[in-house]
Design a protein around this motif. Structure first.
Motif, PDB file in Angstrom:
ATOM      1  N   TYR A  88      -2.699   4.303  -3.953  1.00 53.59           N
ATOM      2  CA  TYR A  88      -3.689   4.150  -3.234  1.00 53.59           C
ATOM      3  C   TYR A  88      -4.580   5.233  -3.680  1.00 53.59           C
ATOM      4  O   TYR A  88      -4.594   6.017  -4.133  1.00 53.59           O
ATOM      5  CB  TYR A  88      -3.196   5.199  -2.279  1.00 53.59           C
ATOM      6  CG  TYR A  88      -2.114   3.888  -1.718  1.00 53.59           C
ATOM      7  CD1 TYR A  88      -2.917   2.964  -0.735  1.00 53.59           C
ATOM      8  CD2 TYR A  88      -0.528   4.506  -1.268  1.00 53.59           C
ATOM      9  CE1 TYR A  88      -1.392   2.506   0.159  1.00 53.59           C
ATOM     10  CE2 TYR A  88       0.776   4.027  -1.495  1.00 53.59           C
ATOM     11  CZ  TYR A  88      -0.062   2.525  -0.314  1.00 53.59           C
ATOM     12  OH  TYR A  88       1.480   1.855   0.386  1.00 53.59           O
ATOM     13  N   GLN A  89      -6.035   5.160  -3.171  1.00 52.63           N
ATOM     14  CA  GLN A  89      -7.102   5.373  -2.940  1.00 52.63           C
ATOM     15  C   GLN A  89      -7.517   6.678  -2.065  1.00 52.63           C
ATOM     16  O   GLN A  89      -6.526   6.698  -1.501  1.00 52.63           O
ATOM     17  CB  GLN A  89      -8.305   4.587  -2.981  1.00 52.63           C
ATOM     18  CG  GLN A  89      -9.699   4.569  -3.487  1.00 52.63           C
ATOM     19  CD  GLN A  89      -9.928   4.903  -4.775  1.00 52.63           C
ATOM     20  OE1 GLN A  89      -9.660   3.868  -5.435  1.00 52.63           O
ATOM     21  NE2 GLN A  89     -10.883   5.957  -5.231  1.00 52.63           N
ATOM     22  N   ASN A 118      -9.068   8.938   0.101  1.00 52.75           N
ATOM     23  CA  ASN A 118      -9.906   9.611   1.227  1.00 52.75           C
ATOM     24  C   ASN A 118     -11.028  10.297   0.797  1.00 52.75           C
ATOM     25  O   ASN A 118     -10.604  11.534  -0.547  1.00 52.75           O
ATOM     26  CB  ASN A 118     -10.116   8.996   2.832  1.00 52.75           C
ATOM     27  CG  ASN A 118      -9.048  10.374   2.858  1.00 52.75           C
ATOM     28  OD1 ASN A 118      -9.009  11.128   2.197  1.00 52.75           O
ATOM     29  ND2 ASN A 118      -8.378  10.510   4.532  1.00 52.75           N
ATOM     30  N   ASN A 119     -11.823  11.062   1.278  1.00 48.94           N
ATOM     31  CA  ASN A 119     -13.227  11.372   1.192  1.00 48.94           C
ATOM     32  C   ASN A 119     -12.325  13.084   1.305  1.00 48.94           C
ATOM     33  O   ASN A 119     -13.303  14.444   1.077  1.00 48.94           O
ATOM     34  CB  ASN A 119     -14.295  11.851   2.133  1.00 48.94           C
ATOM     35  CG  ASN A 119     -15.033  10.412   1.872  1.00 48.94           C
ATOM     36  OD1 ASN A 119     -15.894   9.934   0.629  1.00 48.94           O
ATOM     37  ND2 ASN A 119     -16.119  10.174   3.101  1.00 48.94           N
ATOM     38  N   GLU A 179      -7.323  12.586   0.786  1.00 51.71           N
ATOM     39  CA  GLU A 179      -5.783  12.120   1.028  1.00 51.71           C
ATOM     40  C   GLU A 179      -5.264  11.219   0.574  1.00 51.71           C
ATOM     41  O   GLU A 179      -6.753  10.867   0.448  1.00 51.71           O
ATOM     42  CB  GLU A 179      -5.762  12.636   3.136  1.00 51.71           C
ATOM     43  CG  GLU A 179      -5.549  14.216   2.768  1.00 51.71           C
ATOM     44  CD  GLU A 179      -6.420  14.422   4.493  1.00 51.71           C
ATOM     45  OE1 GLU A 179      -5.879  13.646   5.036  1.00 51.71           O
ATOM     46  OE2 GLU A 179      -6.015  15.676   5.287  1.00 51.71           O
ATOM     47  N   ASP A 212      -5.657   7.223   1.549  1.00 49.87           N
ATOM     48  CA  ASP A 212      -6.214   6.254   2.121  1.00 49.87           C
ATOM     49  C   ASP A 212      -5.362   5.736   2.232  1.00 49.87           C
ATOM     50  O   ASP A 212      -4.857   4.495   1.283  1.00 49.87           O
ATOM     51  CB  ASP A 212      -7.578   5.924   1.681  1.00 49.87           C
ATOM     52  CG  ASP A 212      -8.427   5.284   3.077  1.00 49.87           C
ATOM     53  OD1 ASP A 212      -7.754   3.790   3.273  1.00 49.87           O
ATOM     54  OD2 ASP A 212      -9.139   4.559   2.081  1.00 49.87           O
ATOM     55  N   TRP A 213      -4.271   5.364   2.664  1.00 46.57           N
ATOM     56  CA  TRP A 213      -3.482   3.994   3.644  1.00 46.57           C
ATOM     57  C   TRP A 213      -3.202   2.446   3.608  1.00 46.57           C
ATOM     58  O   TRP A 213      -3.176   1.756   3.143  1.00 46.57           O
ATOM     59  CB  TRP A 213      -1.961   4.601   4.360  1.00 46.57           C
ATOM     60  CG  TRP A 213      -2.034   5.957   5.039  1.00 46.57           C
ATOM     61  CD1 TRP A 213      -2.331   7.113   5.335  1.00 46.57           C
ATOM     62  CD2 TRP A 213      -0.368   5.763   3.898  1.00 46.57           C
ATOM     63  NE1 TRP A 213      -0.823   8.278   4.364  1.00 46.57           N
ATOM     64  CE2 TRP A 213      -0.223   7.553   3.227  1.00 46.57           C
ATOM     65  CE3 TRP A 213      -0.275   5.140   2.734  1.00 46.57           C
ATOM     66  CZ2 TRP A 213       1.054   7.989   3.345  1.00 46.57           C
ATOM     67  CZ3 TRP A 213       0.988   5.892   2.497  1.00 46.57           C
ATOM     68  CH2 TRP A 213       1.646   7.040   2.244  1.00 46.57           C
ATOM     69  N   GLU A 214      -4.722   2.641   3.646  1.00 49.12           N
ATOM     70  CA  GLU A 214      -5.874   0.557   4.322  1.00 49.12           C
ATOM     71  C   GLU A 214      -6.479   0.368   2.251  1.00 49.12           C
ATOM     72  O   GLU A 214      -6.696  -0.595   2.400  1.00 49.12           O
ATOM     73  CB  GLU A 214      -6.962   0.961   5.131  1.00 49.12           C
ATOM     74  CG  GLU A 214      -6.172   1.291   6.711  1.00 49.12           C
ATOM     75  CD  GLU A 214      -6.997   1.252   7.544  1.00 49.12           C
ATOM     76  OE1 GLU A 214      -7.914   0.568   7.182  1.00 49.12           O
ATOM     77  OE2 GLU A 214      -5.974   1.875   8.734  1.00 49.12           O
ATOM     78  N   LYS A 215      -6.065   1.505   1.801  1.00 50.18           N
ATOM     79  CA  LYS A 215      -6.734   0.984   0.278  1.00 50.18           C
ATOM     80  C   LYS A 215      -5.349   0.881  -0.995  1.00 50.18           C
ATOM     81  O   LYS A 215      -5.842   2.225  -1.649  1.00 50.18           O
ATOM     82  CB  LYS A 215      -8.180   2.211   0.006  1.00 50.18           C
ATOM     83  CG  LYS A 215      -9.107   1.896   1.098  1.00 50.18           C
ATOM     84  CD  LYS A 215     -10.405   1.850   0.527  1.00 50.18           C
ATOM     85  CE  LYS A 215     -11.522   1.767   1.645  1.00 50.18           C
ATOM     86  NZ  LYS A 215     -12.809   3.083   1.098  1.00 50.18           N
TER      87      LYS A 215
END
Length: 153
Positions: A57-58, A60-61, A64, A66-69
């Protein structure tokens, strides 16, 4: 009486849904460049901690997951128990998870027949190679907030 039944039902639902948790084994690439990652796991009878289908996963800022990426990356090793990835910058690899148990060390007793099936990992980055055998897993991977994480900076 109807309110009491409703509250009782809600309390029971909360009790049964609130008692499950996951601890994730992850490798975080918080560096600004890709890394080469190879690792192996063993086949086990019972429930393996480390997956034959890891996911990436990507970040996030906040650094952590980013469960959507979700990132789709080809495994350059065709074996079911060996993995070879080029892990992009600012991404997180989920190697496995432990359900309804707390991780303390690689050689602990696990409930529900869980088996620590990590064998070895090698990480190639700009400034060298890091090799992590199973016996040294806890020296590299540290537990924090439900994640057992090794961070590449």
């Amino acid at each position: 009486m109807k309110k009491l039944k409703t509250y009782s039902l809600l309390a029971l639902l909360f009790l049964f849904t609130g008692c499950s948790w996951q601890e994730y084994f992850i490798l975080t690439n918080s560096s600004e460049s890709s890394i080469m990652l190879s690792y192996t796991i063993s086949k086990v009878d019972g429930f393996a901690i480390f997956d034959e289908t890891p996911s990436i996963y990507q970040m996030n800022n906040s650094g952590e997951i980013d469960w959507e990426k979700r990132i789709i990356i080809d495994d350059k090793d065709s074996s079911a128990l060996s993995f070879h990835y080029t892990l992009p910058a600012n991404s997180i690899l989920i190697l496995g998870n432990l359900s309804n148990d707390h991780y303390t060390s690689h050689n602990q007793y696990y409930i529900n027949g869980r088996v620590f099936n990590f064998r070895m990992m090698e990480i190639k980055k700009k400034d060298g190679i890091v090799t992590i055998p199973a016996s040294q897993f806890d020296r590299f991977f540290k537990k924090k907030n439900g994640y057992i994480n090794y961070e590449v900076k």
